[in-house]
Motif scaffolding. Structure first.
Motif, PDB file in Angstrom:
ATOM      1  N   GLY A 144       1.465  10.320  -4.170  1.00  0.00           N
ATOM      2  CA  GLY A 144       0.548   9.936  -5.241  1.00  0.00           C
ATOM      3  C   GLY A 144      -0.421   8.840  -4.870  1.00  0.00           C
ATOM      4  O   GLY A 144      -1.442   8.657  -5.539  1.00  0.00           O
ATOM      5  N   ARG A 145      -0.152   8.111  -3.807  1.00  0.00           N
ATOM      6  CA  ARG A 145      -1.010   6.995  -3.420  1.00  0.00           C
ATOM      7  C   ARG A 145      -2.122   7.395  -2.438  1.00  0.00           C
ATOM      8  O   ARG A 145      -2.961   6.561  -2.093  1.00  0.00           O
ATOM      9  N   THR A 146      -2.139   8.625  -1.991  1.00  0.00           N
ATOM     10  CA  THR A 146      -3.148   9.042  -1.023  1.00  0.00           C
ATOM     11  C   THR A 146      -4.530   9.068  -1.675  1.00  0.00           C
ATOM     12  O   THR A 146      -4.719   9.673  -2.721  1.00  0.00           O
ATOM     13  N   VAL A 147      -5.483   8.391  -1.019  1.00  0.00           N
ATOM     14  CA  VAL A 147      -6.859   8.379  -1.529  1.00  0.00           C
ATOM     15  C   VAL A 147      -7.808   9.157  -0.613  1.00  0.00           C
ATOM     16  O   VAL A 147      -8.891   9.561  -1.034  1.00  0.00           O
ATOM     17  N   PHE A 164      -5.196   7.735   4.294  1.00  0.00           N
ATOM     18  CA  PHE A 164      -5.341   6.435   3.673  1.00  0.00           C
ATOM     19  C   PHE A 164      -4.578   6.437   2.355  1.00  0.00           C
ATOM     20  O   PHE A 164      -4.736   7.349   1.538  1.00  0.00           O
ATOM     21  N   VAL A 165      -3.757   5.432   2.161  1.00  0.00           N
ATOM     22  CA  VAL A 165      -3.014   5.269   0.913  1.00  0.00           C
ATOM     23  C   VAL A 165      -3.368   3.914   0.319  1.00  0.00           C
ATOM     24  O   VAL A 165      -3.739   2.984   1.037  1.00  0.00           O
ATOM     25  N   ALA A 166      -3.244   3.809  -1.014  1.00  0.00           N
ATOM     26  CA  ALA A 166      -3.607   2.551  -1.669  1.00  0.00           C
ATOM     27  C   ALA A 166      -2.674   2.270  -2.835  1.00  0.00           C
ATOM     28  O   ALA A 166      -2.226   3.193  -3.530  1.00  0.00           O
ATOM     29  N   ASP A 167      -2.378   0.997  -3.036  1.00  0.00           N
ATOM     30  CA  ASP A 167      -1.616   0.554  -4.190  1.00  0.00           C
ATOM     31  C   ASP A 167      -2.531   0.608  -5.409  1.00  0.00           C
ATOM     32  O   ASP A 167      -3.590  -0.040  -5.422  1.00  0.00           O
ATOM     33  N   THR A 189      -4.650  -2.573  -2.484  1.00  0.00           N
ATOM     34  CA  THR A 189      -4.294  -2.760  -1.075  1.00  0.00           C
ATOM     35  C   THR A 189      -4.197  -1.395  -0.394  1.00  0.00           C
ATOM     36  O   THR A 189      -3.545  -0.487  -0.897  1.00  0.00           O
ATOM     37  N   THR A 190      -4.859  -1.261   0.744  1.00  0.00           N
ATOM     38  CA  THR A 190      -4.990   0.029   1.412  1.00  0.00           C
ATOM     39  C   THR A 190      -4.368  -0.016   2.802  1.00  0.00           C
ATOM     40  O   THR A 190      -4.352  -1.052   3.454  1.00  0.00           O
ATOM     41  N   ALA A 191      -3.850   1.123   3.235  1.00  0.00           N
ATOM     42  CA  ALA A 191      -3.303   1.245   4.580  1.00  0.00           C
ATOM     43  C   ALA A 191      -3.706   2.582   5.160  1.00  0.00           C
ATOM     44  O   ALA A 191      -3.994   3.543   4.433  1.00  0.00           O
ATOM     45  N   ALA A 214       0.823  -1.207   0.000  1.00  0.00           N
ATOM     46  CA  ALA A 214       0.000   0.000   0.000  1.00  0.00           C
ATOM     47  C   ALA A 214       0.857   1.256   0.000  1.00  0.00           C
ATOM     48  O   ALA A 214       0.507   2.265  -0.621  1.00  0.00           O
ATOM     49  N   LEU A 215       1.999   1.192   0.692  1.00  0.00           N
ATOM     50  CA  LEU A 215       2.881   2.354   0.812  1.00  0.00           C
ATOM     51  C   LEU A 215       3.881   2.462  -0.331  1.00  0.00           C
ATOM     52  O   LEU A 215       4.665   3.414  -0.390  1.00  0.00           O
ATOM     53  N   GLY A 216       3.874   1.482  -1.239  1.00  0.00           N
ATOM     54  CA  GLY A 216       4.805   1.514  -2.361  1.00  0.00           C
ATOM     55  C   GLY A 216       6.206   1.094  -2.006  1.00  0.00           C
ATOM     56  O   GLY A 216       7.165   1.428  -2.714  1.00  0.00           O
ATOM     57  N   GLU A 217       6.345   0.319  -0.944  1.00  0.00           N
ATOM     58  CA  GLU A 217       7.640  -0.182  -0.508  1.00  0.00           C
ATOM     59  C   GLU A 217       7.846  -1.602  -1.029  1.00  0.00           C
ATOM     60  O   GLU A 217       6.892  -2.270  -1.436  1.00  0.00           O
TER      61      GLU A 217
END
Length: 246
Positions: free
Chosen positions: A154-157, A174-177, A182-184, A118-121
């Motif tokens: 860029g992943r923040t929703v 909240f961030v998502a892939d 996948t969300t976190a 979700a965090l792009g790691e």
């Protein structure tokens, strides 16, 4: 995951019975090394705020006072059970927790790939033994920029602040892939220009109905945050400010 979970269970048992993990070659010497490094990392410690070990969902401590004392041993952080350092507790303390919650064991966030994705790691970024870099440092490095500048990620929703007063607010991001969905969630406290983490964990898919209900709820402290001068989980007379919503 099964192997490391068993190892963590042994480590938790050793702490409970003896108040220590032992020396090199103990069932979790890697854990003792990482905790020791994080205890003395003053910059890293300052990036987190305070938390209670009493989980909001189970209304009970998720690890015992012996483990709490061991985590904070020798730190400059003021800690008195059940209130302590959120970073030490939400990383290493949660790894050692054997208390079931409605969402499973607290350690699962660090033993699966969902949060990292979700965090792009890299998928194993938060797997405890994937690096000698302490877990608390890996987490804050990845998550603090999300909390500091949600709109720049860029992943923040969805991102919003619950405003306590002119100088204090709590922030939820909240961030998502974009590929897997996948969300976190990332949660922390803003005091003036200071941004400090409380917690982060994988989260189920966001729906418009859930977001509408969540934003309509009274402002309160969440996710076991223990703010100065207020009770964890307590409602406060604040308002919500949307930072970003897709």
């Amino acid at each position: 995951m099964d192997d490391i979970s068993s190892e963590l269970d042994v480590a938790a048992d050793l702490l409970t019975r003896r108040g220590e993990l032992g020396g090199v070659g103990s069932p979790a010497s890697w854990l003792a090394d990482q905790v020791a490094a994080s205890r003395t990392d003053e910059v890293g410690l300052s990036q987190w705020t305070s938390s209670t070990v009493v989980d909001d969902n189970v209304q009970a401590p998720v690890f015992d006072e012996v483990t709490f004392d061991w985590l904070h041993r020798g730190t400059s952080t003021a800690a008195e059970f059940p209130i302590g350092h959120a970073g030490l507790m939400h990383t290493y303390g949660y790894l050692l927790s054997t208390v079931a919650t409605p969402y499973g064991l607290k350690r699962e966030r660090w033993l699966t790939t969902d949060l990292a994705m979700a965090l792009g790691e890299p998928p194993t970024q938060f797997y405890p033994t994937a690096s000698t870099v302490p877990l608390m440092e890996r987490v804050s490095t990845a998550v603090l920029p999300v909390l500091t500048d949600p709109a720049g990620i860029g992943r923040t929703v969805l991102a919003f602040d619950e405003v306590v007063d002119d100088g204090h607010r709590v922030r939820t991001v909240f961030v998502a892939d974009p590929r897997s969905g996948t969300t976190a969630v990332v949660y922390g406290a803003i005091t003036g220009s200071s941004v400090r983490l409380v917690t982060t964990f994988p989260f189920g898919p966001l729906t418009s109905d859930w977001v509408t209900r969540r934003l309509a709820e009274p402002a309160r402290y969440r996710f076991n945050y223990a703010p100065p001068g207020a009770s964890p989980g307590s409602v406060f007379d604040g308002h919500t400010e949307i930072i970003l919503a897709f």
